[in-house]
Design a protein around this motif. Sequence first.
Motif, PDB file in Angstrom:
ATOM      1  N   ALA A 256       0.708  -1.022   0.216  1.00  0.00           N
ATOM      2  CA  ALA A 256      -0.024  -0.119   0.224  1.00  0.00           C
ATOM      3  C   ALA A 256       0.792   1.380   0.423  1.00  0.00           C
ATOM      4  O   ALA A 256      -0.114   2.431  -0.576  1.00  0.00           O
ATOM      5  CB  ALA A 256      -0.907  -0.015   1.437  1.00  0.00           C
ATOM      6  N   VAL A 257       1.790   1.174   0.542  1.00  0.00           N
ATOM      7  CA  VAL A 257       3.264   2.850   0.915  1.00  0.00           C
ATOM      8  C   VAL A 257       3.519   2.332  -0.506  1.00  0.00           C
ATOM      9  O   VAL A 257       3.753   4.169  -0.639  1.00  0.00           O
ATOM     10  CB  VAL A 257       3.550   2.690   2.013  1.00  0.00           C
ATOM     11  CG1 VAL A 257       5.199   3.619   2.156  1.00  0.00           C
ATOM     12  CG2 VAL A 257       2.731   2.404   3.551  1.00  0.00           C
ATOM     13  N   LYS A 258       4.076   2.012  -0.959  1.00  0.00           N
ATOM     14  CA  LYS A 258       4.813   1.896  -2.505  1.00  0.00           C
ATOM     15  C   LYS A 258       3.420   2.623  -3.472  1.00  0.00           C
ATOM     16  O   LYS A 258       3.998   3.002  -4.215  1.00  0.00           O
ATOM     17  CB  LYS A 258       5.556   0.335  -2.424  1.00  0.00           C
ATOM     18  CG  LYS A 258       5.605   0.524  -3.903  1.00  0.00           C
ATOM     19  CD  LYS A 258       6.943  -0.868  -4.662  1.00  0.00           C
ATOM     20  CE  LYS A 258       7.559  -1.012  -5.180  1.00  0.00           C
ATOM     21  NZ  LYS A 258       7.461  -2.388  -5.955  1.00  0.00           N
ATOM     22  N   THR A 259       2.670   1.499  -3.627  1.00  0.00           N
ATOM     23  CA  THR A 259       1.683   2.178  -4.441  1.00  0.00           C
ATOM     24  C   THR A 259       1.151   3.301  -4.033  1.00  0.00           C
ATOM     25  O   THR A 259       1.509   4.331  -5.472  1.00  0.00           O
ATOM     26  CB  THR A 259       0.130   1.649  -4.407  1.00  0.00           C
ATOM     27  OG1 THR A 259       0.604   0.016  -4.325  1.00  0.00           O
ATOM     28  CG2 THR A 259      -0.294   2.024  -5.093  1.00  0.00           C
ATOM     29  N   VAL A 260       1.617   4.530  -3.384  1.00  0.00           N
ATOM     30  CA  VAL A 260       1.366   5.778  -2.998  1.00  0.00           C
ATOM     31  C   VAL A 260       2.282   6.406  -2.985  1.00  0.00           C
ATOM     32  O   VAL A 260       2.847   7.270  -4.661  1.00  0.00           O
ATOM     33  CB  VAL A 260       0.795   5.735  -0.891  1.00  0.00           C
ATOM     34  CG1 VAL A 260       0.845   7.884  -0.804  1.00  0.00           C
ATOM     35  CG2 VAL A 260      -0.617   5.321  -1.250  1.00  0.00           C
ATOM     36  N   LEU A 261       3.395   5.761  -3.049  1.00  0.00           N
ATOM     37  CA  LEU A 261       5.034   6.709  -2.667  1.00  0.00           C
ATOM     38  C   LEU A 261       5.259   6.758  -4.275  1.00  0.00           C
ATOM     39  O   LEU A 261       5.380   8.026  -5.140  1.00  0.00           O
ATOM     40  CB  LEU A 261       5.675   6.111  -2.126  1.00  0.00           C
ATOM     41  CG  LEU A 261       5.904   6.524  -0.720  1.00  0.00           C
ATOM     42  CD1 LEU A 261       6.985   5.996  -0.365  1.00  0.00           C
ATOM     43  CD2 LEU A 261       5.026   7.808  -0.198  1.00  0.00           C
ATOM     44  N   GLU A 262       4.817   5.913  -4.984  1.00  0.00           N
ATOM     45  CA  GLU A 262       4.887   5.804  -6.495  1.00  0.00           C
ATOM     46  C   GLU A 262       4.314   6.172  -7.896  1.00  0.00           C
ATOM     47  O   GLU A 262       4.578   6.673  -9.011  1.00  0.00           O
ATOM     48  CB  GLU A 262       5.292   3.944  -7.146  1.00  0.00           C
ATOM     49  CG  GLU A 262       6.797   3.335  -6.216  1.00  0.00           C
ATOM     50  CD  GLU A 262       7.471   2.274  -7.104  1.00  0.00           C
ATOM     51  OE1 GLU A 262       5.813   1.782  -7.494  1.00  0.00           O
ATOM     52  OE2 GLU A 262       7.798   1.998  -6.500  1.00  0.00           O
ATOM     53  N   ALA A 263       2.662   6.301  -7.379  1.00  0.00           N
ATOM     54  CA  ALA A 263       1.732   7.798  -7.443  1.00  0.00           C
ATOM     55  C   ALA A 263       2.089   8.694  -8.275  1.00  0.00           C
ATOM     56  O   ALA A 263       3.046   9.304  -7.554  1.00  0.00           O
ATOM     57  CB  ALA A 263       0.528   7.000  -7.170  1.00  0.00           C
ATOM     58  N   THR A 264       1.428   8.566  -8.933  1.00  0.00           N
ATOM     59  CA  THR A 264       2.173   9.944 -10.006  1.00  0.00           C
ATOM     60  C   THR A 264       0.924  11.337  -9.352  1.00  0.00           C
ATOM     61  O   THR A 264       1.597  12.533  -9.819  1.00  0.00           O
ATOM     62  CB  THR A 264       1.616  10.158 -11.965  1.00  0.00           C
ATOM     63  OG1 THR A 264       1.837   8.663 -12.298  1.00  0.00           O
ATOM     64  CG2 THR A 264       1.574  11.648 -11.960  1.00  0.00           C
ATOM     65  N   VAL A 265       0.124  11.225  -9.214  1.00  0.00           N
ATOM     66  CA  VAL A 265      -0.674  11.857  -8.413  1.00  0.00           C
ATOM     67  C   VAL A 265       0.477  12.769  -7.026  1.00  0.00           C
ATOM     68  O   VAL A 265       0.670  13.724  -6.515  1.00  0.00           O
ATOM     69  CB  VAL A 265      -1.966  11.950  -7.207  1.00  0.00           C
ATOM     70  CG1 VAL A 265      -2.798  12.151  -9.037  1.00  0.00           C
ATOM     71  CG2 VAL A 265      -2.045  10.804  -6.670  1.00  0.00           C
ATOM     72  N   THR A 266       1.385  11.627  -6.741  1.00  0.00           N
ATOM     73  CA  THR A 266       1.743  12.181  -5.671  1.00  0.00           C
ATOM     74  C   THR A 266       3.193  12.456  -5.841  1.00  0.00           C
ATOM     75  O   THR A 266       3.625  13.892  -4.997  1.00  0.00           O
ATOM     76  CB  THR A 266       2.805  10.991  -4.535  1.00  0.00           C
ATOM     77  OG1 THR A 266       1.823  10.070  -4.128  1.00  0.00           O
ATOM     78  CG2 THR A 266       3.806  10.809  -3.820  1.00  0.00           C
ATOM     79  N   ARG A 267       3.683  11.987  -6.475  1.00  0.00           N
ATOM     80  CA  ARG A 267       5.409  12.721  -7.238  1.00  0.00           C
ATOM     81  C   ARG A 267       5.324  13.487  -8.252  1.00  0.00           C
ATOM     82  O   ARG A 267       5.724  14.135  -7.844  1.00  0.00           O
ATOM     83  CB  ARG A 267       6.118  11.470  -8.360  1.00  0.00           C
ATOM     84  CG  ARG A 267       6.331  10.212  -7.897  1.00  0.00           C
ATOM     85  CD  ARG A 267       7.007   9.476  -8.909  1.00  0.00           C
ATOM     86  NE  ARG A 267       6.228   9.561  -9.469  1.00  0.00           N
ATOM     87  CZ  ARG A 267       5.390   8.680 -10.728  1.00  0.00           C
ATOM     88  NH1 ARG A 267       6.227   9.834 -11.515  1.00  0.00           N
ATOM     89  NH2 ARG A 267       5.461   8.106 -11.512  1.00  0.00           N
ATOM     90  N   THR A 268       3.755  14.358  -8.646  1.00  0.00           N
ATOM     91  CA  THR A 268       3.382  15.635  -8.686  1.00  0.00           C
ATOM     92  C   THR A 268       3.153  16.665  -8.341  1.00  0.00           C
ATOM     93  O   THR A 268       2.629  17.894  -8.119  1.00  0.00           O
ATOM     94  CB  THR A 268       2.737  15.451 -10.114  1.00  0.00           C
ATOM     95  OG1 THR A 268       1.592  15.106  -9.200  1.00  0.00           O
ATOM     96  CG2 THR A 268       3.022  15.029 -11.608  1.00  0.00           C
ATOM     97  N   GLY A 269       3.033  16.236  -6.356  1.00  0.00           N
ATOM     98  CA  GLY A 269       2.489  17.073  -5.185  1.00  0.00           C
ATOM     99  C   GLY A 269       1.261  17.592  -5.325  1.00  0.00           C
ATOM    100  O   GLY A 269       0.994  18.499  -4.868  1.00  0.00           O
ATOM    101  N   LEU A 270       0.459  16.751  -5.924  1.00  0.00           N
ATOM    102  CA  LEU A 270      -1.232  16.670  -6.294  1.00  0.00           C
ATOM    103  C   LEU A 270      -0.713  16.470  -4.358  1.00  0.00           C
ATOM    104  O   LEU A 270      -2.920  16.712  -4.129  1.00  0.00           O
ATOM    105  CB  LEU A 270      -1.870  16.146  -6.799  1.00  0.00           C
ATOM    106  CG  LEU A 270      -1.636  15.914  -8.512  1.00  0.00           C
ATOM    107  CD1 LEU A 270      -2.172  15.810  -9.062  1.00  0.00           C
ATOM    108  CD2 LEU A 270      -1.444  18.376  -8.707  1.00  0.00           C
TER     109      LEU A 270
END
Length: 294
Positions: free
Chosen positions: A137-151
Amino acid sequence: MGPDPVFAPDVPAEVRRLYQRRPELFVPASAPKPRRQTAWSEAPGATFGSFLVWLAVCVGGWILGLIVMALTLPTEVAAWASVVLAGLAVVATGGIAVRSALEDGGRKAVRRQHGKYLLAEDFDAEAGKLLRRGQRAVKTVLEATVTRTGLLDEVKNDLVLPEQLWDLANVLREQTVLRARQREVARGMATAELEAVLGPQRRALNRSVDAIRQKVELLEQYADRVRSADAALRAEGALGDSDRYIELLARTEPAGDQSVVQGFSDEAALLGDTLSRRIAAARDAGKTLALPER
């Protein structure tokens, strides 16, 4: 497949990377802390023997070089050259002696961080399964595009989720230890006195397991919300190609059906609202995981 290693948030990044290259150096937290090791402490006989061989090579090479220089060079030049050669041999020998007395850098780093990382061996099957779910679950969140783009910056995933995972791993390790302890104590003859002690302990452990399972489910729900927002963001990106499809239709079907073009416009209007709702839902789910002030 067991869980991946879990590191405390303050463990240096170089130690985390070291696990990828030399996992054999890492010792489970359930095992004793590794002792300082050098070449002399690990294999004193072999190290001493190698050192003697090196000394013999140095002395023999120096004597041979002295003979060759005496035969080929003027006496004064040969004398100075022999002194320089002897100095180089002494420096090299000193370097080898110091190196054999020093601890390997990787072993030293791992020894100092012992207890600040947990390996698959620190968990039983039940705890390992829950930890693995949390890690996915944590990996899914941290690697998501919405996370990496700052949304999702308001949630501070990079700070909160490693802390959550480390706290989760520590509780699961303690549950592993207590389960093993209960099995050990319960082995043999069952008595009313023993059951009077173990019964409340089992109930307390089960309540802790249920609480951790709920925490893992919250992480998974957050990951699902983030995954859903990511899908909407990808759809929005794909919608940017709509103009190319409209142009394609115009070139191939000048008087064709305009319903497709209208469909693109309608979808664009709906997608903006969908993306906003899904990002807001992901933020709300993430905020429920925020750590309390310490």
